[in-house]
Structures are given as structure tokens and as C-alpha cells.
Write a protein that holds these residues in place. Structure first.
Motif, short mmCIF file in Angstrom:
data_model
loop_
_atom_site.label_atom_id
_atom_site.label_comp_id
_atom_site.label_asym_id
_atom_site.label_seq_id
_atom_site.Cartn_x
_atom_site.Cartn_y
_atom_site.Cartn_z
N GLU A 182 -2.20 53.24 15.46
CA GLU A 182 -2.25 54.26 16.52
C GLU A 182 -2.77 55.59 15.96
OE1 GLU A 182 1.69 54.30 17.99
OE2 GLU A 182 1.38 52.64 19.41
N MET A 183 -2.34 55.93 14.76
CA MET A 183 -2.85 57.16 14.14
C MET A 183 -4.35 57.05 13.90
SD MET A 183 -0.29 59.19 13.95
CE MET A 183 -0.99 60.45 12.87
N LEU A 184 -4.81 55.84 13.47
CA LEU A 184 -6.23 55.63 13.25
C LEU A 184 -7.01 55.78 14.55
CD1 LEU A 184 -8.60 54.76 11.44
CD2 LEU A 184 -7.98 52.39 11.94
N ILE A 185 -6.48 55.25 15.60
CA ILE A 185 -7.16 55.36 16.90
C ILE A 185 -7.28 56.81 17.32
CG2 ILE A 185 -6.89 54.84 19.35
CD1 ILE A 185 -5.76 52.13 18.53
N GLU A 186 -6.23 57.55 17.10
CA GLU A 186 -6.29 58.97 17.43
C GLU A 186 -7.34 59.68 16.59
OE1 GLU A 186 -4.86 60.59 19.83
OE2 GLU A 186 -3.88 58.74 20.57
N SER A 187 -7.41 59.31 15.33
CA SER A 187 -8.42 59.93 14.45
C SER A 187 -9.83 59.58 14.92
CB SER A 187 -8.22 59.46 13.01
OG SER A 187 -6.95 59.84 12.55
N LEU A 188 -10.05 58.31 15.29
CA LEU A 188 -11.36 57.89 15.78
C LEU A 188 -11.72 58.63 17.07
CD1 LEU A 188 -11.20 54.05 15.13
CD2 LEU A 188 -12.67 55.72 13.97
N LYS A 189 -10.77 58.75 17.94
CA LYS A 189 -11.05 59.48 19.18
C LYS A 189 -11.39 60.93 18.90
CE LYS A 189 -8.24 56.63 22.27
NZ LYS A 189 -7.06 56.60 23.16
N LYS A 190 -10.72 61.55 17.96
CA LYS A 190 -11.00 62.95 17.59
C LYS A 190 -12.39 63.07 16.95
CE LYS A 190 -9.14 66.86 15.01
NZ LYS A 190 -10.44 67.20 14.38
N ALA A 191 -12.71 62.04 16.12
CA ALA A 191 -14.04 62.06 15.48
C ALA A 191 -15.13 61.92 16.53
CB ALA A 191 -14.13 60.93 14.46
N LEU A 192 -14.92 61.10 17.51
CA LEU A 192 -15.90 60.95 18.60
C LEU A 192 -16.03 62.25 19.37
CD1 LEU A 192 -15.06 57.39 19.95
CD2 LEU A 192 -17.16 58.11 18.82
N ARG A 193 -14.91 62.87 19.62
CA ARG A 193 -15.00 64.17 20.31
C ARG A 193 -15.75 65.20 19.46
NH1 ARG A 193 -9.61 62.89 21.59
NH2 ARG A 193 -8.87 64.32 19.97
N ASP A 194 -15.51 65.11 18.17
CA ASP A 194 -16.20 66.08 17.27
C ASP A 194 -17.71 65.85 17.25
OD1 ASP A 194 -13.78 67.20 16.68
OD2 ASP A 194 -13.46 66.07 14.82
N LYS A 195 -18.20 64.65 17.53
CA LYS A 195 -19.63 64.35 17.50
C LYS A 195 -20.31 64.73 18.80
CE LYS A 195 -19.69 62.63 13.38
NZ LYS A 195 -18.33 63.09 13.09
N GLU A 196 -19.55 65.04 19.80
CA GLU A 196 -20.16 65.38 21.07
C GLU A 196 -20.96 66.70 20.99
OE1 GLU A 196 -17.05 65.49 23.89
OE2 GLU A 196 -16.76 63.29 23.98
N HIS A 214 -21.86 55.35 17.99
CA HIS A 214 -21.77 53.91 18.31
C HIS A 214 -20.84 53.19 17.33
CE1 HIS A 214 -22.95 49.99 19.73
NE2 HIS A 214 -23.28 49.63 18.48
N LYS A 215 -20.97 53.46 16.07
CA LYS A 215 -20.11 52.81 15.06
C LYS A 215 -18.65 53.25 15.22
CE LYS A 215 -23.64 52.04 11.53
NZ LYS A 215 -24.08 52.33 10.15
N LEU A 216 -18.48 54.53 15.52
CA LEU A 216 -17.09 54.98 15.73
C LEU A 216 -16.47 54.31 16.96
CD1 LEU A 216 -17.39 58.81 14.91
CD2 LEU A 216 -16.25 57.03 13.56
N GLN A 217 -17.30 54.13 18.02
CA GLN A 217 -16.78 53.46 19.22
C GLN A 217 -16.43 51.99 18.93
OE1 GLN A 217 -19.86 54.13 22.11
NE2 GLN A 217 -19.00 56.12 22.79
N GLU A 218 -17.36 51.35 18.15
CA GLU A 218 -17.04 49.96 17.78
C GLU A 218 -15.74 49.89 16.96
OE1 GLU A 218 -20.38 48.47 15.71
OE2 GLU A 218 -21.55 48.02 17.52
N ARG A 219 -15.62 50.81 16.03
CA ARG A 219 -14.40 50.80 15.22
C ARG A 219 -13.17 51.15 16.07
NH1 ARG A 219 -14.24 50.77 9.79
NH2 ARG A 219 -16.12 49.54 10.18
N LEU A 220 -13.39 52.03 17.07
CA LEU A 220 -12.28 52.35 17.98
C LEU A 220 -11.86 51.12 18.77
CD1 LEU A 220 -10.37 54.42 19.29
CD2 LEU A 220 -12.23 54.95 20.90
N GLU A 278 -12.32 48.03 17.88
CA GLU A 278 -11.67 47.10 16.94
C GLU A 278 -10.24 47.55 16.62
OE1 GLU A 278 -12.48 45.21 12.48
OE2 GLU A 278 -13.91 46.61 13.40
N ALA A 279 -10.07 48.85 16.49
CA ALA A 279 -8.72 49.37 16.21
C ALA A 279 -7.79 49.13 17.41
CB ALA A 279 -8.79 50.85 15.87
N GLU A 280 -8.37 49.33 18.61
CA GLU A 280 -7.55 49.09 19.79
C GLU A 280 -7.19 47.60 19.92
OE1 GLU A 280 -9.87 50.66 22.91
OE2 GLU A 280 -9.12 52.73 22.68
#
Length: 487
Positions: A373-387, A429-435, A437-439
Motif C-alpha cells: 500500500e505504501m508502494l502504491i501511494e508512492s507510485l501515485k505520487k510519482a505519477l502526479r509529480d510527472k504531470e 507508462h511504466k509507472l502506471q504499469e507498475r502501479l 502490478e502493485a495494485e
């Protein structure tokens, strides 16, 4: 009309009507047929005298005129009582003489017979007196011997009756023990069935046909088999008690008959010619009310005693069989009870170890779920940071498309901006795929967590059923003395 010198007969009066009496020809024929009717019945002529028969027999049978005259004579004799009486009361002088001579001879003969009878009677009286005395003494002796026989068989019957009463009491005691032992098996049988019933409440994968269930089914089978054997022996004991009581009843009835016969024969043995209560019983010597002979009489009592002894032997053998049965059934039930307890202990230990392992895996899974869950939150934050960088690069490219004329050049900044946009998009795209996969991993971990928790609840339920429900009930299993019928 009325005849003179005779009894008054019936007087007939002609009625006024002409149809009352039959015709004259009919009455005449009835008068003529009177004597033939008498001839057909010879006994009707026994009252007539011989003189009448002699005179009537001289009448020829060939002349019809003579027959008619004879009918007139007979009619006169029959219908005039004075003439008939005169004929039947006459005797001849020869008859009178013969009667006197017969009286003389009968008188002399009767006197001689009386004298001879007197002498023979005196001698007969003396002989019969001695014979009567000897016969009475022999009869008293025979009655005394009979009393001894009755006393002997009575003592044998009394002894055998006492033995039978003792045997009936012993068999009753064993029967009560068997009934108590049979009643005691109801508790263990109910416990075993309750254990099987409670174990049916196990859930999911724990609802297995394990060793505990096999031993419980076997325990139910063993208890029912023991109960069936106990019931069969109990039925045999009841039937044997009936036979024993029947034999005892026969002995007591025979002994009662012996007591009554002894009382009667003792009274007869003490009867004397001067005793009170003696009297005449006409025809008693021709009456034979006996139902047995001396041999059959003694054989009857001997058969009763032998039958009682046979029943006592069968009863003793049955008691031994019941004792062996009680020991055997108690041992079988106790051995199976211990086997079931051992199987329960092993299964409880195995289930407890499995539950502990599941708890350990559940704890690790929960930790991993938290980290995922912490990883998913980090991935979501990283995606937001790339916007924002992507917006900046795309905005630059869009603004540069507004350069006029020749200034709209594909220069190095253009290539760099395009490369930057593609790089950021690839990163997103890679972060979304990893997100994703994490989900998915999180979902798998959550499912594993649910499965572990469900399995833990199953194991907890199984432990509760085996340890708390079943084992607590099995503590009430009866002891060995109670299983063999002792309180």
C-alpha cells in the motif's frame, strides 16, 4: 246305553246333524277288524287264561261261518266284563294239589338250607375276622411305607427348591448388573454420536474423514455391538428366569401335593376301628381315581428334580457367560475410548500447529500488504509529480508551433522537447504499469489475507469443537466398574 253288572262306560248322544258319525258300513268294518289287530300283537293276549286259548284254538280256520261265530264269542267276552272276570280267575283241583306239595318241599328245603347256612356263616365269620385283621395290619404297614417314601421325596424336593431359589437370586443379581451395564453404555454412545454431530460443524477443508472420525465411527459400532450382545444375553436371562421359576413352581406344586398326601396318609395311618370320623362310602372300592402308578409317581418327582437341576446348570452357565461378556465389552469399549482420545489429542495438536503457522503467515502477509500500500501511494505520487513536467514540455512544443514562417524550424530544442515528452510519457507508462502490478499484488495479498483469516477461523472452530466440545464431553465416560454393572 248301560250294561248291568259292569262299570259305567261313556254314553254317546247322537247330534242333531247327520254328518257327525261315519256310515254304518264303516263302523261294522271297524268291529270286524278288532281281533286281527289283537292277533298281530301277541302281548295283548297275555291276560287270558289257558282254557280260553284251548277253546279258541279248536276253532277251524277253514270255515268262514265258524270264524264269524268265534268273532261273536270273543266279542261277547270282550265287551261283557263280568264274563271275562269269571274266566280268568278259575283254577283246577290239580293246580291246588300241586301248590300244597310245592309248599311242603320248599319248607323242608329252606330249613335244611338255614341250618347249613348257620354253620357255614359262623365259620366264615371267624375266618373273615382274622383275614380282616391281617389285611388291616398289612394296609397300615403299606401306608407307613408310603409315608416314608413321601417324606424322602419331600426332603429331596425341599433341597432342590432351596437350590433353585438361590440360583434364581444369583441370576437376578447378574441380570440387574447386565441391565445397569447396558444402561451405562447409553452415555458413551450418546457422547460418541454427539462428537460426530459436532464434528459435522467443521467448515470447508477441515471437514475431512480423519483418524478421529474413523475411530469415532468405530467406537459407535463397538458400543452398539456390545449393546446388541448385552440385549441378547439379557433376553436369554429373562427366558432362563422364566424357565427357572417354572421349574420352581413345579417343585413347589409337587411338594405341596406331597404335603397334602402326607397329611392324608398320616391321618389314614392313625385311623383305627374306634376312631372318630369313619363312615360308609358306598362304591368307593369300585372307583379308581388314581392318575399314576408307583413307578410313574416316583418318576414324576425324579423328573421334576432332574429338570430343575438341568435348568440350574443352564442358569449357572448363562451367569458365567454374562460375567465374561461384561468383562469383554467393558475392555472393548475402554480400549476404543482410549484410541479415540489419542486420535483426538493428535488431531488437536496438529490443528494447533497449523493454526500457529497460519497466524505467522497472516502476520507476514499483513506486513507485506502495508508495504505494498505504501508502494502504491508512492507510485501515485510519482505519477502526479510527472504531470507538471509533461505539461511544461508539451506546452513548450505547442508554443513553438506558433513561430512564424521560417522560424518554425526543427532545431535542437525541438528535438530535445520531443525527446523529453516521449521520455516523460514512457516514464508515466511504466509507472502506471507498475502501479497496476502493485495494485494486483495488493489484491492478491488481500485475498491471501482473507484466506488465511478464514482458514484461521476454520482451525479455531475445529479446535473449539475437538478440544472444548468433544473432549469435555468425553470426560464423562463411565469407569470400568460401572461398565461391568457395579455401582
Amino acid at each position: 246305553m248301560e250294561l248291568i253288572g259292569s262299570t259305567l262306560t261313556a254314553t254317546y248322544a247322537r247330534p242333531k246333524t247327520s254328518h257327525f258319525l261315519p256310515a254304518i258300513s264303516t263302523m261294522a268294518s271297524s268291529y270286524r277288524n278288532t281281533q286281527p289287530a289283537l292277533a298281530m300283537n301277541p302281548s295283548a293276549n297275555l291276560w287270558r287264561t289257558s282254557s280260553y286259548y284251548k277253546s279258541s284254538s279248536a276253532v277251524p280256520a277253514t270255515s268262514s261261518i265258524q270264524r264269524e261265530n268265534l268273532d261273536l264269542v270273543r266279542a261277547n267276552t270282550m265287551f261283557y266284563p263280568s264274563n271275562r272276570s269269571a274266566l280268568t280267575t278259575r283254577y283246577t283241583p290239580d293246580d291246588w294239589y300241586k301248590s300244597n306239595q310245592n309248599n311242603y318241599r320248599e319248607s323242608e328245603s329252606s330249613r335244611k338250607s338255614a341250618e347249613r347256612l348257620r354253620k357255614d356263616t359262623l365259620r366264615l365269620m371267624q375266618d373273615r375276622e382274622q383275614l380282616t385283621r391281617r389285611t388291616q395290619e398289612n394296609t397300615s404297614k403299606n401306608i407307613g411305607e408310603r409315608l416314608n417314601d413321601i417324606i424322602f421325596w419331600r426332603s429331596e424336593l425341599s433341597h432342590e427348591t432351596d437350590n433353585m431359589v438361590t440360583e434364581i437370586a444369583a441370576l437376578n443379581e447378574v441380570k440387574r448388573r447386565l441391565e445397569r451395564a447396558l444402561a451405562e453404555t447409553e452415555g458413551p454412545l450418546q457422547v460418541s454420536q454427539e462428537c460426530l454431530y459436532h464434528r459435522e460443524k467443521r467448515m470447508s477443508i477441515d471437514l475431512v474423514h480423519d483418524d478421529v472420525e474413523k475411530d469415532l465411527i468405530k467406537e459407535v459400532s463397538v458400543i452398539k455391538s456390545c449393546q446388541e450382545r448385552m440385549r441378547r444375553h439379557l433376553d436369554r436371562a429373562v427366558a432362563q428366569l422364566v424357565s427357572n421359576r417354572a421349574a420352581q413352581h413345579e417343585l413347589e406344586r409337587d411338594m405341596s401335593d406331597k404335603v397334602a398326601a402326607q397329611r392324608i396318609d398320616d391321618r389314614c395311618h392313625h385311623l383305627r376301628n374306634t376312631s372318630d370320623g369313619i363312615g360308609y362310602y358306598r362304591g368307593i372300592d369300585r372307583l379308581d381315581p388314581s392318575l399314576s402308578l408307583p413307578d410313574s409317581w416316583s418318576k414324576f418327582t425324579d423328573d421334576n428334580i432332574l429338570h430343575s437341576q438341568s435348568e440350574r446348570a443352564a442358569s449357572h452357565k448363562l451367569r458365567d457367560e454374562i460375567e465374561i461378556l461384561l468383562n469383554t465389552t467393558s475392555s472393548e469399549m475402554w480400549n476404543q475410548f482410549n484410541n479415540v482420545n489419542v486420535a483426538f489429542t493428535n488431531r488437536i495438536s496438529e490443528t494447533a500447529d497449523t493454526k500457529n503457522s497460519l497466524q505467522t503467515h497472516l502476520a507476514k502477509t499483513l506486513q507485506e500488504i502495508f508495504q505494498t500500500e505504501m508502494l502504491i501511494e508512492s507510485l501515485k505520487k510519482a505519477l502526479r509529480d510527472k504531470e507538471c513536467p509533461l505539461k511544461v514540455a508539451q506546452t513548450r512544443l505547442e508554443e513553438r508551433t506558433h513561430r512564424p514562417n521560417v522560424e518554425l524550424c526543427r532545431d535542437n530544442p525541438y528535438h530535445r522537447l520531443v525527446s523529453e515528452v516521449r521520455e516523460i510519457e514512457d516514464t508515466i507508462h511504466k509507472l502506471q504499469e507498475r502501479l497496476i502490478e502493485a495494485e494486483n499484488t495488493l489484491q492478491t495479498l488481500v485475498k491471501t489475507k482473507v484466506t488465511l483469516e478464514h482458514d484461521l477461523s476454520i482451525k479455531a472452530n475445529s479446535l473449539f469443537l475437538d478440544q472444548e466440545k468433544c473432549m469435555s464431553m468425553r470426560k464423562s465416560f463411565p469407569s470400568m466398574p460401572r461398565l461391568v454393572g457395579y455401582t
